[in-house]
Enzyme design. Structure first.
Site, PDB file in Angstrom:
ATOM      1  N   SER A 148       0.866  -1.191   0.000  1.00  0.00           N
ATOM      2  CA  SER A 148       0.000   0.000   0.000  1.00  0.00           C
ATOM      3  C   SER A 148       0.891   1.226   0.000  1.00  0.00           C
ATOM      4  O   SER A 148       2.082   1.130   0.288  1.00  0.00           O
ATOM      5  CB  SER A 148      -0.880   0.015   1.254  1.00  0.00           C
ATOM      6  OG  SER A 148      -0.151   0.509   2.362  1.00  0.00           O
ATOM      7  N   ASP A 149       0.336   2.375  -0.299  1.00  0.00           N
ATOM      8  CA  ASP A 149       1.116   3.587  -0.069  1.00  0.00           C
ATOM      9  C   ASP A 149       0.991   3.921   1.419  1.00  0.00           C
ATOM     10  O   ASP A 149       0.193   3.340   2.146  1.00  0.00           O
ATOM     11  CB  ASP A 149       0.673   4.753  -0.977  1.00  0.00           C
ATOM     12  CG  ASP A 149       1.809   5.768  -1.133  1.00  0.00           C
ATOM     13  OD1 ASP A 149       2.783   5.718  -0.348  1.00  0.00           O
ATOM     14  OD2 ASP A 149       1.745   6.625  -2.036  1.00  0.00           O
ATOM     15  N   TRP A 150       1.773   4.864   1.860  1.00  0.00           N
ATOM     16  CA  TRP A 150       1.895   5.188   3.289  1.00  0.00           C
ATOM     17  C   TRP A 150       0.508   5.503   3.889  1.00  0.00           C
ATOM     18  O   TRP A 150      -0.091   6.534   3.569  1.00  0.00           O
ATOM     19  CB  TRP A 150       2.827   6.389   3.433  1.00  0.00           C
ATOM     20  CG  TRP A 150       3.090   6.838   4.823  1.00  0.00           C
ATOM     21  CD1 TRP A 150       2.234   7.522   5.640  1.00  0.00           C
ATOM     22  CD2 TRP A 150       4.293   6.657   5.573  1.00  0.00           C
ATOM     23  NE1 TRP A 150       2.823   7.771   6.840  1.00  0.00           N
ATOM     24  CE2 TRP A 150       4.100   7.251   6.833  1.00  0.00           C
ATOM     25  CE3 TRP A 150       5.517   6.052   5.304  1.00  0.00           C
ATOM     26  CZ2 TRP A 150       5.078   7.266   7.821  1.00  0.00           C
ATOM     27  CZ3 TRP A 150       6.500   6.079   6.290  1.00  0.00           C
ATOM     28  CH2 TRP A 150       6.277   6.670   7.525  1.00  0.00           C
TER      29      TRP A 150
END
Ligand code: BGC
Length: 746
Positions: A284-286
């Protein structure tokens, strides 16, 4: 015979790879069968660095919790831990304490160089030099691996047509064809041809998908993209990265057509893992799993976890949600354990491929670290690509190159002696103040008299990495001194543009002219001495119509990294003949954005006398500088465009001659237009390019081949089709200046 030998080698390599793959899969089967559900979920959990690993263990609080999680096999990956020693210590925590001793994978944003910072990715894209770009990624991987890292969150392959978006600095510009070739080069550079080597790292194609289509160029904003644009513009570089063997993907903060990318089953499961057959994992992104709550897609953290895991998001970066809820969701039957097994298999597969199970410490060698960081050959590569990334935008009356002696030169501008801004954004491992400034670069040419005035300060205070840049909009006291210096000079070199932290994540701008008081400085200096060379330093296309009209020479240097000043000085003095071409259109005015060369014609393309055609009443449709554009100190002439069709294969050739007095490189570009199609096609599409070196007077015939791959397109059902009919062919040194031909496809 030779052909047969090559075939045999290819077959042998394939057989070996298949055998290796089978062994890896068998090992994963065995490991998976031993893992508890908690340990499986642990592999899907990624934390950012949280304490000094070489210091005492944290006694309490969240850090203690995460420390314990590593020791008990509840963490699969760490990001932002670097340094051979630090990584070793943290790896030990996992390998020596957890029940199964599964090694961690260490991720980091190695975006353009590592310690030896190379030009920002947009700048490198301007080189159109795939070999140099691959080399740059190779150098970055070598240094990152020497610091214990084994995974970079790069390349960012997001296509964007909006210069307001701060992250255009991190991509390859506006074109899917150029973007795809560069994506492949970067993946090859990071991953090399032996993943188990100690100087190759896993790459990550991000941000899947359409992050670069954030509405109004505002970071993290909604993306609403039709099927044709999605398939023909957004997805191709991702597909290219996948085909080049990229080991991981990162999903994205934005929603796409109503669904946050992190929770998008179509993108992640159906398309990427299904249709494309991607067998690596998606991170996932942050915090993007949590962000599905404010998106209005998930009710709470539990819900967000369920959606993301079901949609195929394999690893949770910093949402802390998988580790908190995923086990229970499986027990409740809301997430099928087979999906967990699939995610874990993917993560373990990458770890096996990197050789981490054979030696979890293989990247952790302090002697190698010392030897490789800032190695002289890395600096040489950074200088080489920095020169190649520079684009000469204007050069009236041969203002450039500068004469090497008996010149009085006034070097003016807030960025002239800046040793940090040229490093650009996204250079997390770099120290400040290590770039060669333009002042230092020009001082190496000793036979001229160089004076230096800042004129204005661009920012009012020092900025650190995550702070907003505070612009100087009031203090104009230095302008008088700059004007006085300009009056005494034969030539004025002005270094203006953006502070290194004015582009990048979270740095969208609504105005894309020269920030702060720089325009005022430029006009004041121009009134005193118009013989100006404007050196632009920036992370995005700028709208600079006044400069384009009034300043005789303009050089686009982006943020060029550690060797910035040397590269710029060599170009200004003609020791390197500029060869860069714009990977993104420069607008005349921010109101034209999004502006891109491969637009659709519309039903009213005009121009016409009455007002009712597709245009602005107060601004031209034309860009300030078009895609693919860039001058040289020499001139090139294109002749003899030949188009030869055999079946559905079209061979195009063109003769290019260096007609000037200087040797130089040229990027020969081939565009097509499919005149009539079942889904309208752009007025121009890049389908081939080649960068060539021609000595003064020399000419060369360049060949291109167009096959179904280049001639077809995705229709509005996402199906790739090749349709008969008439095509235009355009070949030249820019999208705007081409020789034209045509052919008919049956
Ligand atoms: C960015 C990613 C990056 C991640 C980790 C996020 O804010 O969007 O591109 O890889 O942070 O640093």
């Amino acid at each position: 015979m030779k052909y047969i030998n090559i075939l045999l080698i290819v077959l042998l390599i394939n057989t070996m790879t298949n055998a290796q793959d089978k062994t890896i899969e068998a090992k994963i089967d065995a490991l998976l069968s031993e893992m508890t559900l908690q340990e499986k979920v642990g592999q899907m959990n990624q934390y950012s660095s949280f304490f000094d690993v070489t210091g005492p263990a944290p006694a309490e609080g969240e850090n203690k919790m995460r420390y314990e999680h590593i020791k008990t096999g509840q963490v699969g990956s760490m990001l932002n831990v670097r340094g051979a020693k630090q990584v070793r210590e943290m790896q030990k925590l996992a390998v020596e304490n957890s029940r199964l001793g599964i090694p961690l994978i260490f991720g980091f944003d190695v975006i353009h160089g590592h310690k030896t910072v190379s030009p920002i990715p947009l700048a490198e894209a301007a080189s159109w030099d795939l070999e140099a770009i691959e080399k740059s990624a190779r150098v970055a991987a070598t240094e990152a691996a020497a610091e214990g890292l084994n995974w970079t969150f790069a390349p960012m392959v997001d296509i964007s047509r909006d210069a307001r978006w701060g992250r255009v600095m991190e991509g390859a510009g506006e074109d899917p064809y150029l973007g795809s070739r560069i994506a492949e080069a970067r993946v090859r550079g990071f991953q090399g041809d032996d993943l188990t080597a100690d100087n190759t790292i896993a790459a990550c194609a991000k941000h899947f998908a359409a992050y670069g289509f954030a509405e109004s160029g505002k970071d993290y904003n909604t993306a609403d993209v039709g099927i044709s644009t999605l398939y023909n513009v957004v997805l191709p570089p991702f597909k290219a990265a996948k085909d080049a063997g990229v080991l991981t993907f990162m999903n994205s903060f934005n929603e796409l057509n109503g669904i946050p990318a992190t929770g998008d089953e179509f993108l992640q499961r159906d398309l990427l893992k299904g249709e494309w057959g991607f067998d690596g994992f998606i991170v996932s992104d942050w915090g993007s799993i949590t962000e599905m709550i404010p998106h209005g897609f998930a009710a709470d953290g539990v819900h967000a976890t369920e959606i993301a895991a079901n949609a195929g998001s394999d690893m949770d970066m910093q949402s802390y949600l998988y580790i908190a809820h995923l086990e229970k969701l499986v027990e409740e039957g809301k997430v099928d354990e087979a999906k967990i097994d699939d995610a874990v298999r993917r993560i373990l597969r990458v770890k096996y491929k990197l050789g981490l199970f054979d030696d979890p410490y293989k990247y952790c060698d302090e002697v190698r670290e010392k030897k490789l960081i800032y190695a002289p050959e890395h600096k040489a590569a950074a200088l080489d690509i920095a020169k190649k990334s520079i684009v000469l935008l204007k050069n009236e009356k041969n203002t450039l190159p500068l004469a090497k002696k008996r010149q009085k030169i006034a070097l003016i501008g807030p960025l002239a002696d800046d040793k940090t801004s040229p490093l650009g954004n996204w250079r997390l491992a770099a120290e400040n103040n290590i770039a060669v400034s333009v002042l230092e670069g020009m001082q190496a040419y000793k036979k001229n008299k160089l004076t230096h005035e800042k004129g204005v300060n661009l920012v009012t205070e020092d900025t650190y990495f995550h702070a907003h840049v505070k612009l100087n909009t009031t203090d104009d006291k230095g302008i008088d001194a700059a004007v006085a210096a300009a009056k005494k000079a034969d030539v004025v070199v002005m270094v203006l543009g953006e502070h290194g932290m004015q582009s990048g994540e979270g740095r969208s701008r609504a105005n894309i002219g020269l920030p702060g008081l720089q325009q005022q400085l430029l006009e004041a200096v121009h009134a005193a001495n118009p013989n100006i060379v404007l050196v632009l330093m920036n992370g995005r296309p700028l709208a600079i119509p006044w400069a384009a009209e009034n300043v005789p020479a303009i050089v686009e240097t982006w943020h060029l990294g550690i060797e910035s000043g040397n590269a710029i000085a060599q170009v200004l003095y003609g020791d390197y003949n500029p060869s860069g071409k714009l990977p993104m259109t420069f607008p005349c005015d921010v109101g034209q954005v999004p502006i891109y060369y491969n637009y659709k014609n519309t039903g009213r393309p005009g121009p016409q006398d009455v007002v009712f055609w597709s245009h602005y009443t107060d601004q031209t449709n034309a860009p300030l500088y078009p895609f693919g554009y860039g001058l040289s100190y020499t001139t090139f002439k294109y002749n003899d465009l030949n188009i030869n069709k055999k079946g559905n294969i079209v061979n195009v050739s063109v003769n290019v001659k260096n007609t000037g007095k200087t040797d130089g490189e040229e990027v020969v570009q081939l565009y097509i237009r499919d005149r009539v199609a079942s889904v309208t096609r752009p007025v121009q599409e890049l389908k081939g390019f080649e960068k060539i070196m021609l000595k003064s007077g020399e000419s060369q015939t360049i060949q291109f081949m167009l096959t179904d791959k280049e001639l077809g397109f995705y229709n509005n059902r996402g199906k790739f089709v090749v349709e008969p009919g008439a095509f235009d062919v355009m070949v030249g040194g820019s999208s705007a200046e081409t020789l034209k031909g045509e052919f008919e496809l049956e």
